[in-house]
Design an enzyme around this catalytic site. Structure first.
Site, mmCIF file in Angstrom:
data_model
loop_
_atom_site.group_PDB
_atom_site.id
_atom_site.type_symbol
_atom_site.label_atom_id
_atom_site.label_comp_id
_atom_site.label_asym_id
_atom_site.label_seq_id
_atom_site.Cartn_x
_atom_site.Cartn_y
_atom_site.Cartn_z
ATOM 1 N N PRO A 128 0.788 -1.240 0.000
ATOM 2 C CG PRO A 128 -0.024 -0.975 2.171
ATOM 3 C CD PRO A 128 0.707 -1.932 1.276
ATOM 4 C CB CYS A 129 3.080 2.800 -2.497
ATOM 5 S SG CYS A 129 2.151 2.605 -4.010
ATOM 6 C CG HIS A 130 -2.958 3.624 -0.796
ATOM 7 N ND1 HIS A 130 -2.790 2.261 -0.984
ATOM 8 C CD2 HIS A 130 -3.776 3.760 0.276
ATOM 9 C CE1 HIS A 130 -3.489 1.612 -0.075
ATOM 10 N NE2 HIS A 130 -4.097 2.501 0.699
#
Length: 171
Positions: A128-130
């Site tokens: 989850p780089c968001h």
């Protein structure tokens, strides 16, 4: 090899090998994802992506932890591998800054390298780089667009808030 599902934020395609996610993103076009798969990893026609699909649907239905155990394979060197593993530990609804992310990844001075790990992440949502934002709280970049990143962060905050309220009511 790949499957596409509809989500509240648009189509989401998963490319895999066996039950392992090799790439994923908010697109209906798997050809956008294939170049993201490391050449040493091969997407196969016998992929069983049903567990990843179920986890994705559960995530969008409010079970934010459903994506946490989906197997993911990416390659990119020692720091990137460590950084991607660390991303999977950032709690939903509690984004970190790039500076905090670099510290968590064991290289506090490597803020740009941490940002590169986000940019090179092929397995959106599952890694989850968001959940990484700028120091001032603004969103920064996201391969699938800032509207998608904003939606995901809002979804996670809302679900986390709802869970906290339920726990308070149960106390």
């Amino acid at each position: 090899m790949h499957t596409t599902i509809n989500t509240p934020v648009g189509p989401f395609t998963i490319v895999g090998s066996g039950a392992t996610v090799l790439a994923a993103g908010f697109t209906a076009d798997a050809t956008e994802l294939l170049p993201l798969v490391h050449p040493g990893l091969v997407a196969d026609g016998d992929a069983d992506l049903e567990p990843a699909v179920k986890a994705t649907m559960a995530y969008f239905d409010g079970d934010l932890a459903a994506i946490d155990t989906v197997p993911v394979a990416q390659r990119g060197g020692e720091f990137l591998a460590q950084a991607w593993d660390v991303l999977r530990t950032v709690p939903a609804g509690a984004p970190v800054t790039y500076t905090q992310y670099a510290r968590l990844a064991g290289r506090p001075a490597a803020v740009r390298a941490a940002a590169q790990a986000c940019a090179r992440n092929a397995a959106a949502l599952f890694v989850p780089c968001h959940r990484v934002v700028r120091t001032d709280g603004t969103l920064g970049g996201y391969r699938w667009g800032l509207d998608v990143k904003r939606w995901l962060l809002h979804h996670e905050r809302a679900q986390r808030g709802a869970m906290a309220q339920m726990m308070e009511m149960g106390s």
